[in-house]
Design a protein around this motif. Structure first.
Motif, PDB file in Angstrom:
ATOM      1  N   GLY A  54       0.764  -1.403   0.020  1.00  0.00           N
ATOM      2  CA  GLY A  54      -0.413   0.157  -0.062  1.00  0.00           C
ATOM      3  C   GLY A  54       0.785   1.089   0.127  1.00  0.00           C
ATOM      4  N   LYS A  55       1.634   1.569   1.147  1.00  0.00           N
ATOM      5  CA  LYS A  55       2.521   2.466   0.623  1.00  0.00           C
ATOM      6  C   LYS A  55       3.248   2.696  -0.960  1.00  0.00           C
ATOM      7  CE  LYS A  55       6.742   5.292   3.523  1.00  0.00           C
ATOM      8  NZ  LYS A  55       7.343   4.758   4.418  1.00  0.00           N
ATOM      9  N   LYS A  56       4.101   1.515  -1.416  1.00  0.00           N
ATOM     10  CA  LYS A  56       4.141   1.953  -2.405  1.00  0.00           C
ATOM     11  C   LYS A  56       3.348   2.591  -3.489  1.00  0.00           C
ATOM     12  CE  LYS A  56       7.808  -2.124  -1.989  1.00  0.00           C
ATOM     13  NZ  LYS A  56       8.053  -3.300  -2.354  1.00  0.00           N
ATOM     14  N   LEU A  57       2.426   2.380  -3.289  1.00  0.00           N
ATOM     15  CA  LEU A  57       1.066   2.654  -4.503  1.00  0.00           C
ATOM     16  C   LEU A  57       1.232   4.206  -4.265  1.00  0.00           C
ATOM     17  CD1 LEU A  57      -1.635   0.158  -3.975  1.00  0.00           C
ATOM     18  CD2 LEU A  57       0.002   0.294  -6.277  1.00  0.00           C
ATOM     19  N   VAL A  58       0.966   4.585  -2.802  1.00  0.00           N
ATOM     20  CA  VAL A  58       1.300   6.119  -2.401  1.00  0.00           C
ATOM     21  C   VAL A  58       2.484   6.374  -2.909  1.00  0.00           C
ATOM     22  CG1 VAL A  58       1.276   7.481  -0.682  1.00  0.00           C
ATOM     23  CG2 VAL A  58      -0.461   5.764  -0.021  1.00  0.00           C
ATOM     24  N   GLU A  59       4.260   5.803  -2.714  1.00  0.00           N
ATOM     25  CA  GLU A  59       4.974   6.294  -2.896  1.00  0.00           C
ATOM     26  C   GLU A  59       5.151   6.850  -4.351  1.00  0.00           C
ATOM     27  OE1 GLU A  59       9.651   5.769  -2.728  1.00  0.00           O
ATOM     28  OE2 GLU A  59       8.174   4.155  -2.446  1.00  0.00           O
ATOM     29  N   ALA A  60       4.019   5.303  -5.295  1.00  0.00           N
ATOM     30  CA  ALA A  60       4.418   5.607  -6.573  1.00  0.00           C
ATOM     31  C   ALA A  60       3.501   6.707  -7.352  1.00  0.00           C
ATOM     32  CB  ALA A  60       3.508   4.542  -7.373  1.00  0.00           C
ATOM     33  N   ALA A  61       2.471   7.517  -7.025  1.00  0.00           N
ATOM     34  CA  ALA A  61       1.490   8.044  -6.736  1.00  0.00           C
ATOM     35  C   ALA A  61       2.335  10.050  -6.892  1.00  0.00           C
ATOM     36  CB  ALA A  61       0.239   8.150  -6.026  1.00  0.00           C
ATOM     37  N   VAL A  62       3.201   9.816  -5.523  1.00  0.00           N
ATOM     38  CA  VAL A  62       3.625  10.843  -5.003  1.00  0.00           C
ATOM     39  C   VAL A  62       5.009  11.345  -6.251  1.00  0.00           C
ATOM     40  CG1 VAL A  62       5.209  11.682  -3.553  1.00  0.00           C
ATOM     41  CG2 VAL A  62       3.554  11.140  -2.552  1.00  0.00           C
ATOM     42  N   ASN A  63       5.555  10.523  -6.864  1.00  0.00           N
ATOM     43  CA  ASN A  63       6.523  10.485  -8.290  1.00  0.00           C
ATOM     44  C   ASN A  63       5.899  10.867  -8.804  1.00  0.00           C
ATOM     45  OD1 ASN A  63       9.048   9.565  -5.644  1.00  0.00           O
ATOM     46  ND2 ASN A  63       8.941   7.751  -6.940  1.00  0.00           N
ATOM     47  N   PHE A  64       4.781  10.402  -9.110  1.00  0.00           N
ATOM     48  CA  PHE A  64       3.906  11.127 -10.324  1.00  0.00           C
ATOM     49  C   PHE A  64       3.983  12.245 -10.105  1.00  0.00           C
ATOM     50  CE2 PHE A  64      -0.190  11.020 -11.918  1.00  0.00           C
ATOM     51  CZ  PHE A  64      -0.014  11.453 -13.441  1.00  0.00           C
ATOM     52  N   ALA A  65       2.864  12.683  -8.955  1.00  0.00           N
ATOM     53  CA  ALA A  65       2.986  14.158  -8.955  1.00  0.00           C
ATOM     54  C   ALA A  65       4.051  14.924  -8.959  1.00  0.00           C
ATOM     55  CB  ALA A  65       1.902  14.013  -7.461  1.00  0.00           C
ATOM     56  N   ARG A  66       5.226  14.566  -8.592  1.00  0.00           N
ATOM     57  CA  ARG A  66       6.556  15.103  -8.014  1.00  0.00           C
ATOM     58  C   ARG A  66       6.550  15.856  -9.584  1.00  0.00           C
ATOM     59  NH1 ARG A  66       9.097  12.634  -3.580  1.00  0.00           N
ATOM     60  NH2 ARG A  66       8.560  13.530  -1.798  1.00  0.00           N
ATOM     61  N   GLU A  67       6.605  13.907 -10.549  1.00  0.00           N
ATOM     62  CA  GLU A  67       7.629  13.762 -12.122  1.00  0.00           C
ATOM     63  C   GLU A  67       6.507  15.511 -13.273  1.00  0.00           C
ATOM     64  OE1 GLU A  67       6.727  10.432 -14.119  1.00  0.00           O
ATOM     65  OE2 GLU A  67       9.082  10.206 -12.309  1.00  0.00           O
ATOM     66  N   LYS A  68       5.205  15.791 -12.922  1.00  0.00           N
ATOM     67  CA  LYS A  68       4.199  16.338 -13.599  1.00  0.00           C
ATOM     68  C   LYS A  68       4.404  17.875 -12.851  1.00  0.00           C
ATOM     69  CE  LYS A  68       3.064  13.249 -16.669  1.00  0.00           C
ATOM     70  NZ  LYS A  68       3.690  12.761 -17.784  1.00  0.00           N
ATOM     71  N   GLY A  69       4.936  17.967 -11.711  1.00  0.00           N
ATOM     72  CA  GLY A  69       4.436  19.519 -11.237  1.00  0.00           C
ATOM     73  C   GLY A  69       3.230  19.309 -10.485  1.00  0.00           C
ATOM     74  N   ILE A  70       2.261  18.545 -10.027  1.00  0.00           N
ATOM     75  CA  ILE A  70       0.603  18.590  -9.342  1.00  0.00           C
ATOM     76  C   ILE A  70       1.216  18.200  -8.111  1.00  0.00           C
ATOM     77  CG2 ILE A  70       0.619  18.212 -11.858  1.00  0.00           C
ATOM     78  CD1 ILE A  70      -0.051  15.675 -11.669  1.00  0.00           C
TER      79      ILE A  70
END
Length: 94
Positions: A54-70
């Motif tokens: 579950g934490k890995k899924l949240v981390e993937a979302a966080v990384n996606f947000a950072r990459e997109k600046g969102i």
């Protein structure tokens, strides 16, 4: 081996996590605007509980947000708690 797949369109998306080729869980989100999305559900199959997926899924979302600046709005209680407890994830909170 753990693998995360991400599917996204202009309305919503999903991060799916696989363990040795078997889908073990997912986290879904909905776009709120072009610059933020809402995590609305995180689920890991019972037999994969306690592995930190579950934490890995949240981390993937966080990384996606950072990459997109969102930003992220975590309405899902699991995602909200995970981001609140993990200082290095908090930069993406809306």
């Amino acid at each position: 081996m753990t693998e995360i797949k991400h599917h996204n369109n202009e309305k919503n998306g999903v991060f799916e996590i696989y363990e040795d080729g078997v889908k073990a869980g997912e986290m879904t989100y909905t776009w709120a605007e072009t610059d933020k999305f809402i995590i609305d559900h995180t689920e890991v199959n019972e037999q994969y509980g306690g592995l930190g997926l579950g934490k890995k899924l949240v981390e993937a979302a966080v990384n996606f947000a950072r990459e997109k600046g969102i930003k992220i709005v975590p309405l899902c209680s699991f995602a909200k708690k995970t981001i609140e407890k993990t200082q290095e994830f908090q930069d993406v909170l809306s």
